[in-house]
Design an enzyme around this catalytic site. Sequence first.
Site, PDB file in Angstrom:
ATOM      1  N   ASP A 157       0.848   1.444   9.309  1.00 34.25           N
ATOM      2  CA  ASP A 157      -0.251   0.956  10.595  1.00 34.25           C
ATOM      3  C   ASP A 157       1.340   1.018  11.883  1.00 34.25           C
ATOM      4  OD1 ASP A 157      -2.310   0.363   9.409  1.00 34.25           O
ATOM      5  OD2 ASP A 157      -1.943  -1.746   9.332  1.00 34.25           O
ATOM      6  N   ASP A 182       5.194  -5.935   5.683  1.00 31.74           N
ATOM      7  CA  ASP A 182       6.202  -7.065   6.307  1.00 31.74           C
ATOM      8  C   ASP A 182       5.540  -8.468   5.293  1.00 31.74           C
ATOM      9  OD1 ASP A 182       6.032  -9.330   8.199  1.00 31.74           O
ATOM     10  OD2 ASP A 182       3.686 -10.039   8.188  1.00 31.74           O
ATOM     11  N   GLY A 242       0.940  -1.030   0.099  1.00 27.10           N
ATOM     12  CA  GLY A 242      -0.353   0.250  -0.241  1.00 27.10           C
ATOM     13  C   GLY A 242       0.725   1.313   0.262  1.00 27.10           C
ATOM     14  N   ARG A 250      -3.373   7.908   3.731  1.00 30.20           N
ATOM     15  CA  ARG A 250      -2.404   7.662   2.699  1.00 30.20           C
ATOM     16  C   ARG A 250      -1.778   8.009   1.562  1.00 30.20           C
ATOM     17  NH1 ARG A 250      -3.366   1.458   0.525  1.00 30.20           N
ATOM     18  NH2 ARG A 250      -4.155   2.657  -0.917  1.00 30.20           N
ATOM     19  N   THR A 255       5.079   0.689   6.346  1.00 34.62           N
ATOM     20  CA  THR A 255       3.748   0.135   7.222  1.00 34.62           C
ATOM     21  C   THR A 255       3.136   1.394   8.002  1.00 34.62           C
ATOM     22  OG1 THR A 255       2.638  -0.517   7.868  1.00 34.62           O
ATOM     23  CG2 THR A 255       4.723  -0.562   9.643  1.00 34.62           C
TER      24      THR A 255
END
Length: 456
Positions: free
Chosen positions: A191, A161, A71, A358, A189
């Site tokens: 997150d 990941d 992403g 994002r 990431t």
Amino acid sequence: MHQQPTYVVLLLFFLPCPPISLNFILECGVDQEQCELDRGVNAEAYILAGPRSELAFDPKQCKAAIVTCGGLCPGLNTVIREVVMCLRFQYGVDETYGVCAGYRGFLDPTSWVYLDESLVKNLHNQGGSILGSSRGGHDTIEIVNSLEAQGVNLLFVVGGDGTVRGAAKIAEEVKRRGLAIAVAVIPKTIDNDVPLLDRTFGFETAVDVARDAIEVANVEAEGFPNGLGVVKVMGRNSGFIAMHAALGSCVADLVLVPEVDFFLDGPGGIVDHLFERISTNGKAVVVVAEGAGQQLMQDMDAAGRKEKKDESGNVQLNDVGPWLCKKLKSGLDDRLKETSKHGDGLTLKYVDPSYMVRGIPPSTADNLYCLQLAHNAVHGAMAGMTNFLVASINTRECYVPIDLVANKRNVIDTSHQSMWEYVVFSTGQPSFQMNRDAEDDGDIATTASGGIILPS
């Protein structure tokens, strides 16, 4: 410029330094108290990141490639820029190529983009990735075949990941073939769920934007009788964006994250909590991470639903935002009408800033962090290290073997006097969990952002 060796040496796998024993310290005549202060007894260490006095590659014979996968995230273009700039102006490596569309781009070298200063100099002001991205598409053998055929000896991989696991496979295949190719990972990431790290780049930018969305929801909730603002933010397995943005705003009445199960109705449920808040304050604000309540949704509404995964192997989530709004509307509307002087029901406003978070340019802090990570990745690769990722751990820039973070994740620590306790205090929400004695867990590894490391 350092004198270049006539050979190439690759440190293909390295491990954390072994613990230094107290007996060894004492035998060396070092003051015990001072050493404990400086190093800690039985401390483990990672290799400190930065430039080395000797290089494993001749810059004039280097060809580098960089790929972005997964992403989008604020800072991707900054990482691309800084890898190119560091290679070109600190080491004199002129050939750097961008692999387009993630791992699948290795299969079509004709699509690779030559990256020079003129192309990348203003990338730090742009969101997204100039190279594009994709999920899946990893074929280890074909990727290494492509690297070998194109003469690439420095590979920089930017991703989360799944991407990290893919990079480890590439490094293993490179080692098996005995190729002089360094594989360096810059973890990405939004997150913040990569273990061991203080934080991942783009996270602080995402928190700032999520906080703006929470403020908007609060204004909307204040503007109408019995107002309720619901904000959904990113956080598939880890609720760090929700936690940090909610604490930063100081207006949230309820924060729901994947790490903490919750229930709707009955004493201690979120409906009763929000009813009390709206009745007392005239409004309430809920912040929910996208991965929260998945099991509850399945139990209540989607029994028998088959689990689906995307091309990266991630389970496709149910959309918790609209589902939660529907449940809160049905649970609160009639109750508020009964107690309202004017018969007002629930006025609900839903805000979903997910993709605004994002695709924006990084903040100044994230730009600086991306610069550090990118430059240190280049320093490590040029020194001959491989199968590593670069990270900030306890505020120090380090090189970490990929195996130490692969198949693990960083999640909110809800048990060990952590930041989550501040959330429960600030919101007044039910804890939804029994207290556990931290001593039962033995040694634990926590992170600076309020996380704890778990196997994925």
